[in-house]
Enzyme design. Structure first.
Site, PDB file in Angstrom:
ATOM      1  CG  ASP A  10      40.653  45.045  43.286  1.00 15.59           C
ATOM      2  OD1 ASP A  10      41.302  44.147  43.858  1.00 15.59           O
ATOM      3  OD2 ASP A  10      40.029  44.850  42.226  1.00 15.59           O
ATOM      4  CD  GLU A  70      40.636  41.485  46.919  1.00 17.01           C
ATOM      5  OE1 GLU A  70      39.414  41.331  47.069  1.00 17.01           O
ATOM      6  OE2 GLU A  70      41.212  41.411  45.820  1.00 17.01           O
ATOM      7  CG  ASP A 143      39.777  46.294  38.172  1.00 20.44           C
ATOM      8  OD1 ASP A 143      40.570  45.402  38.485  1.00 20.44           O
ATOM      9  OD2 ASP A 143      39.247  46.376  37.046  1.00 20.44           O
TER      10      ASP A 143
END
Length: 168
Positions: A10, A70, A143
């Site tokens: 992330d 991501e 996260d």
């Protein structure tokens, strides 16, 4: 078939979420989760250097086979987008140096793979990460949980690609 170690990322400028899972047959297991954090008072070049160096340590310690990251999808704050984009750049550089392929997923793709619904809440996704990986609690900070969700998404997507390829 052997096992596949997937690193979920992330990306962020202040916090990079890290989640590592291992896929062996039909079994998906948790290996590690954590974060790389950079203090706001550091100059940009030092923050990016820290992300790069700490990320390389993760790559060397866990030797992932693939990385799922991501996508930088939509941001309301341009300054935030620039910082995240710069962080993604150093993450991609480290992955390229280690010859680790990167697969990118939009946030709604991750949500669908963990909940069946592209607009699932963050809490619902975190609960599913905990349940699917048999963890005693939701990974913290958010996260790290997000990174595990991204890795899980890739595990399902790569399995689907293999099955489709085998049928061709």
């Amino acid at each position: 078939m052997g096992s596949l170690r997937i690193l979920g990322v992330d990306p962020g400028y202040g916090i990079v979420g890290i989640g590592i899972i291992e896929v062996s047959g039909n079994r998906i297991s948790h290996v590690f989760h954590g974060t790389i954090e950079t203090p706001k008072n550091l100059p940009a070049e030092k923050r990016l250097k820290r992300i790069y160096e700490e990320f390389l340590k993760v790559l060397e310690r866990f030797s992932p086979d693939e990385c799922a990251m991501e996508k930088l999808f939509f941001v309301k704050n341009v300054t935030t987008a620039i910082g995240v984009g710069e962080a993604r750049g150093v993450l991609f550089l480290a992955l390229a140096e280690k010859n680790i392929p990167v697969f990118e997923y939009a946030p709604n793709e991750v949500k669908v793979s963990l909940s069946g619904y592209g607009r699932a809440s963050k809490k619902q996704i975190q609960e599913n990460v905990k349940r699917f990986l048999n963890l005693s609690e939701i990974p913290r900070p958010d996260d790290a949980a997000d990174a595990l969700a991204i890795a899980w998404c890739h595990a399902l997507q790569s399995r689907a690609r293999r099955v489709t390829h085998e049928k061709d």
